[in-house]
Design an enzyme around this catalytic site. Structure first.
Site, PDB file in Angstrom:
ATOM      1  N   GLU A  61      48.058  30.948  24.639  1.00  0.00           N
ATOM      2  CA  GLU A  61      48.883  29.813  24.533  1.00  0.00           C
ATOM      3  C   GLU A  61      48.760  29.056  23.091  1.00  0.00           C
ATOM      4  OE1 GLU A  61      49.394  26.811  27.610  1.00  0.00           O
ATOM      5  OE2 GLU A  61      50.236  28.649  29.050  1.00  0.00           O
ATOM      6  N   GLU A 106      55.993  26.020  21.605  1.00  0.00           N
ATOM      7  CA  GLU A 106      55.210  25.158  20.538  1.00  0.00           C
ATOM      8  C   GLU A 106      53.770  24.499  21.003  1.00  0.00           C
ATOM      9  OE1 GLU A 106      57.333  21.907  18.586  1.00  0.00           O
ATOM     10  OE2 GLU A 106      59.041  22.327  19.905  1.00  0.00           O
TER      11      GLU A 106
END
Length: 140
Positions: A61, A106
């Site tokens: 991630e 993000e």
């Protein structure tokens, strides 16, 4: 008790701070919590330890390699079926380049002011601010 409430999906999260005290957060790119900010993490795969799952999830991630430390705290959150049983661990970044990946839209180091703004705008996943506050791991 609803039969779905008995299904527990084990998940992990990584709580990491940088040298300036900022907290590592990701904005979810997929459900659950799509568009909301949270600590990076996800499901523990079958046969995988929590430590290995945290290392994998943070790499996928955020692009960061971490050393996984102690269990900071656990929460239970509703899941599409049953509940997510989430165990959040302290993490020390040791390498990599911060970038969003996998299901993160993000990834960012967030200071206290930015965290407060995300909270005021209801852009944090449910219960995140309360859990981090009770565990005394908010960003500085």
């Amino acid at each position: 008790m609803d039969s779905d409430e008995g299904q527990r999906t084990r998940c992990v999260g990584g709580i990491a701070h940088d040298a300036r005290g900022r907290l590592l957060l990701v904005r979810r790119g997929k459900p659950p919590g799509q568009g909301l900010w949270s600590v990076p993490g996800g499901r523990v795969e079958q046969g995988e330890s929590d430590e290995r799952a945290v290392e994998r999830e943070l790499w996928e991630e955020t692009g960061l390699r971490v050393i996984v430390g102690h269990l900071i705290g656990s929460v239970v959150r509703p899941a599409p079926v049953g509940v997510f049983d989430i165990h959040d661990y302290s993490c020390q970044p040791i390498g990599g380049t911060l970038r969003p990946g996998d299901d993160a839209a993000e990834a960012a180091w967030v200071d206290a002011e930015t965290f407060a703004t995300l909270e005021r705008r209801n852009l944090l996943t449910e219960g995140l601010a309360d859990a981090l506050t009770s565990w005394n791991v908010l960003p500085r």
